[in-house]
Design a protein around this motif. Structure first.
Motif, PDB file in Angstrom:
ATOM      1  N   MET A   1       1.280 -73.743  20.482  1.00 18.38           N
ATOM      2  CA  MET A   1       1.267 -72.659  19.831  1.00 18.38           C
ATOM      3  C   MET A   1       1.832 -71.406  20.107  1.00 18.38           C
ATOM      4  SD  MET A   1      -1.944 -73.591  17.550  1.00 18.38           S
ATOM      5  CE  MET A   1      -1.819 -72.487  16.160  1.00 18.38           C
ATOM      6  N   SER A   2       1.777 -71.108  21.304  1.00 17.10           N
ATOM      7  CA  SER A   2       2.064 -69.827  21.967  1.00 17.10           C
ATOM      8  C   SER A   2       3.716 -69.674  22.318  1.00 17.10           C
ATOM      9  CB  SER A   2       1.128 -69.529  22.958  1.00 17.10           C
ATOM     10  OG  SER A   2       1.548 -70.481  24.032  1.00 17.10           O
ATOM     11  N   GLY A   3       4.326 -70.952  22.166  1.00 20.69           N
ATOM     12  CA  GLY A   3       5.706 -70.933  22.518  1.00 20.69           C
ATOM     13  C   GLY A   3       6.681 -69.709  21.951  1.00 20.69           C
ATOM     14  N   VAL A   4       6.504 -69.736  20.681  1.00 16.79           N
ATOM     15  CA  VAL A   4       7.402 -68.591  20.073  1.00 16.79           C
ATOM     16  C   VAL A   4       6.784 -67.271  20.520  1.00 16.79           C
ATOM     17  CG1 VAL A   4       7.992 -67.807  17.919  1.00 16.79           C
ATOM     18  CG2 VAL A   4       7.763 -70.360  17.977  1.00 16.79           C
ATOM     19  N   ALA A   5       5.672 -67.085  20.553  1.00 22.97           N
ATOM     20  CA  ALA A   5       5.073 -65.714  20.970  1.00 22.97           C
ATOM     21  C   ALA A   5       5.550 -65.408  22.371  1.00 22.97           C
ATOM     22  CB  ALA A   5       3.748 -65.922  20.934  1.00 22.97           C
ATOM     23  N   ASN A   6       5.370 -66.281  23.299  1.00 23.63           N
ATOM     24  CA  ASN A   6       5.971 -66.125  24.597  1.00 23.63           C
ATOM     25  C   ASN A   6       7.711 -65.706  24.757  1.00 23.63           C
ATOM     26  OD1 ASN A   6       3.633 -66.344  25.929  1.00 23.63           O
ATOM     27  ND2 ASN A   6       3.660 -68.522  26.345  1.00 23.63           N
ATOM     28  N   PHE A   7       8.199 -66.775  23.934  1.00 24.23           N
ATOM     29  CA  PHE A   7       9.854 -66.366  23.714  1.00 24.23           C
ATOM     30  C   PHE A   7      10.076 -65.052  23.226  1.00 24.23           C
ATOM     31  CE2 PHE A   7      13.713 -66.347  21.018  1.00 24.23           C
ATOM     32  CZ  PHE A   7      14.604 -66.910  21.986  1.00 24.23           C
ATOM     33  N   LEU A   8       9.445 -64.564  22.258  1.00 27.45           N
ATOM     34  CA  LEU A   8       9.556 -63.139  21.796  1.00 27.45           C
ATOM     35  C   LEU A   8       9.263 -62.021  22.783  1.00 27.45           C
ATOM     36  CD1 LEU A   8       8.366 -63.764  18.088  1.00 27.45           C
ATOM     37  CD2 LEU A   8      11.111 -63.581  19.116  1.00 27.45           C
ATOM     38  N   LYS A   9       8.006 -62.326  23.320  1.00 28.35           N
ATOM     39  CA  LYS A   9       7.395 -61.228  24.250  1.00 28.35           C
ATOM     40  C   LYS A   9       8.444 -60.936  25.507  1.00 28.35           C
ATOM     41  CE  LYS A   9       3.402 -61.035  27.092  1.00 28.35           C
ATOM     42  NZ  LYS A   9       2.228 -61.503  27.667  1.00 28.35           N
ATOM     43  N   TYR A  10       9.293 -62.040  25.931  1.00 30.47           N
ATOM     44  CA  TYR A  10       9.918 -61.915  27.146  1.00 30.47           C
ATOM     45  C   TYR A  10      11.423 -61.825  26.873  1.00 30.47           C
ATOM     46  CZ  TYR A  10       5.699 -62.830  29.570  1.00 30.47           C
ATOM     47  OH  TYR A  10       4.344 -62.833  30.234  1.00 30.47           O
ATOM     48  N   ALA A  11      11.984 -61.853  25.519  1.00 32.16           N
ATOM     49  CA  ALA A  11      13.243 -61.820  25.044  1.00 32.16           C
ATOM     50  C   ALA A  11      14.108 -60.525  25.781  1.00 32.16           C
ATOM     51  CB  ALA A  11      13.197 -61.908  23.376  1.00 32.16           C
ATOM     52  N   ASP A  12      13.242 -59.478  25.884  1.00 32.86           N
ATOM     53  CA  ASP A  12      14.132 -58.412  26.233  1.00 32.86           C
ATOM     54  C   ASP A  12      14.405 -58.437  27.866  1.00 32.86           C
ATOM     55  OD1 ASP A  12      11.501 -57.887  26.859  1.00 32.86           O
ATOM     56  OD2 ASP A  12      11.558 -55.544  26.712  1.00 32.86           O
ATOM     57  N   CYS A  13      13.565 -59.223  28.484  1.00 38.70           N
ATOM     58  CA  CYS A  13      13.918 -59.251  30.019  1.00 38.70           C
ATOM     59  C   CYS A  13      14.741 -60.520  30.336  1.00 38.70           C
ATOM     60  CB  CYS A  13      12.501 -59.595  30.529  1.00 38.70           C
ATOM     61  SG  CYS A  13      11.301 -58.316  30.200  1.00 38.70           S
ATOM     62  N   ASP A  14      14.653 -61.741  29.311  1.00 44.91           N
ATOM     63  CA  ASP A  14      15.544 -62.710  29.654  1.00 44.91           C
ATOM     64  C   ASP A  14      16.355 -63.029  28.149  1.00 44.91           C
ATOM     65  OD1 ASP A  14      16.650 -64.952  30.956  1.00 44.91           O
ATOM     66  OD2 ASP A  14      14.584 -66.165  31.266  1.00 44.91           O
ATOM     67  N   PRO A  15      17.228 -62.674  28.177  1.00 42.00           N
ATOM     68  CA  PRO A  15      18.001 -62.775  26.683  1.00 42.00           C
ATOM     69  C   PRO A  15      18.792 -64.033  26.631  1.00 42.00           C
ATOM     70  CG  PRO A  15      19.377 -61.328  28.238  1.00 42.00           C
ATOM     71  CD  PRO A  15      17.999 -61.539  28.839  1.00 42.00           C
ATOM     72  N   ASP A  16      18.883 -64.738  27.810  1.00 39.27           N
ATOM     73  CA  ASP A  16      19.683 -66.042  27.890  1.00 39.27           C
ATOM     74  C   ASP A  16      18.977 -67.200  27.116  1.00 39.27           C
ATOM     75  OD1 ASP A  16      21.824 -64.889  28.791  1.00 39.27           O
ATOM     76  OD2 ASP A  16      21.331 -65.127  30.957  1.00 39.27           O
ATOM     77  N   PRO A  17      17.684 -67.367  27.299  1.00 33.06           N
ATOM     78  CA  PRO A  17      16.988 -68.570  26.676  1.00 33.06           C
ATOM     79  C   PRO A  17      17.111 -68.618  25.173  1.00 33.06           C
ATOM     80  CG  PRO A  17      15.604 -67.652  28.213  1.00 33.06           C
ATOM     81  CD  PRO A  17      16.794 -66.627  27.860  1.00 33.06           C
ATOM     82  N   LEU A  18      17.061 -70.059  24.561  1.00 37.73           N
ATOM     83  CA  LEU A  18      17.205 -70.198  23.377  1.00 37.73           C
ATOM     84  C   LEU A  18      16.006 -70.877  22.764  1.00 37.73           C
ATOM     85  CD1 LEU A  18      20.758 -72.163  22.840  1.00 37.73           C
ATOM     86  CD2 LEU A  18      20.214 -69.787  22.310  1.00 37.73           C
ATOM     87  N   LEU A  19      15.348 -70.351  21.511  1.00 39.17           N
ATOM     88  CA  LEU A  19      14.251 -70.771  21.144  1.00 39.17           C
ATOM     89  C   LEU A  19      14.222 -72.249  20.655  1.00 39.17           C
ATOM     90  CD1 LEU A  19      11.491 -70.028  20.102  1.00 39.17           C
ATOM     91  CD2 LEU A  19      12.453 -69.303  17.861  1.00 39.17           C
ATOM     92  N   ALA A  20      13.419 -73.285  21.074  1.00 36.59           N
ATOM     93  CA  ALA A  20      13.703 -74.731  20.784  1.00 36.59           C
ATOM     94  C   ALA A  20      13.179 -74.709  19.423  1.00 36.59           C
ATOM     95  CB  ALA A  20      12.712 -75.344  21.718  1.00 36.59           C
ATOM     96  N   PRO A  21      13.893 -75.630  18.807  1.00 33.34           N
ATOM     97  CA  PRO A  21      13.768 -76.151  17.299  1.00 33.34           C
ATOM     98  C   PRO A  21      12.227 -76.579  16.995  1.00 33.34           C
ATOM     99  CG  PRO A  21      15.365 -77.631  18.134  1.00 33.34           C
ATOM    100  CD  PRO A  21      14.881 -76.483  19.179  1.00 33.34           C
ATOM    101  N   HIS A  22      11.754 -76.529  15.850  1.00 30.08           N
ATOM    102  CA  HIS A  22      10.286 -76.841  15.587  1.00 30.08           C
ATOM    103  C   HIS A  22      10.293 -77.756  14.337  1.00 30.08           C
ATOM    104  CE1 HIS A  22      10.177 -73.065  13.307  1.00 30.08           C
ATOM    105  NE2 HIS A  22       9.368 -73.671  12.681  1.00 30.08           N
ATOM    106  N   HIS A  23       9.475 -78.626  14.233  1.00 24.35           N
ATOM    107  CA  HIS A  23       9.289 -79.403  12.972  1.00 24.35           C
ATOM    108  C   HIS A  23       8.483 -78.341  11.834  1.00 24.35           C
ATOM    109  CE1 HIS A  23       7.671 -82.239   9.966  1.00 24.35           C
ATOM    110  NE2 HIS A  23       8.656 -83.303  10.401  1.00 24.35           N
ATOM    111  N   PRO A  24       8.606 -78.409  10.602  1.00 21.75           N
ATOM    112  CA  PRO A  24       7.862 -77.578   9.563  1.00 21.75           C
ATOM    113  C   PRO A  24       6.477 -77.781   9.697  1.00 21.75           C
ATOM    114  CG  PRO A  24       9.772 -78.477   8.450  1.00 21.75           C
ATOM    115  CD  PRO A  24       9.549 -79.347   9.886  1.00 21.75           C
TER     116      PRO A  24
END
Length: 93
Positions: free
Chosen positions: A1-24
């Motif tokens: 559940m913390s995947g999106v939060a971690n993605f956004l938290k480090y987005a300014d430091c590591d701009p290359d990763p893509l957010l993985a798709p998720h099921h509704p």
């Protein structure tokens, strides 16, 4: 559940990763869990939280094992038809 939060938290430091798709359904659990916690803390929920809770119950009626207590066959059929209509609605994207 913390995947999106971690993605956004480090987005300014590591701009290359893509957010993985998720099921509704993943979003539904992310919204549902805080709703349960809010109810436990305050003793009540908002009208929108209650509507979300009812919607989830209708979508997962059989999977959740919700027992039908109504003994009126016409109402049971009407509620079954209602649940089928809710399940037929498009899922949010």
């Amino acid at each position: 559940m913390s995947g999106v939060a971690n993605f956004l938290k480090y987005a300014d430091c590591d701009p290359d990763p893509l957010l993985a798709p998720h099921h509704p359904q993943q979003s539904m659990s992310i919204i549902g869990f805080p709703t349960l916690r809010y109810r436990r803390i305050t003793g009540d929920v908002s009208l929108k939280m209650r509507a979300f809770d009812y919607w989830v119950e209708e979508l997962g009626y059989e999977e959740l094992g919700i027992e039908e207590l109504d003994t009126n066959p016409e109402r049971v059929k009407a509620f079954g038809d209602h649940r089928a209509q809710v399940r037929a609605l498009p899922m949010p994207k």
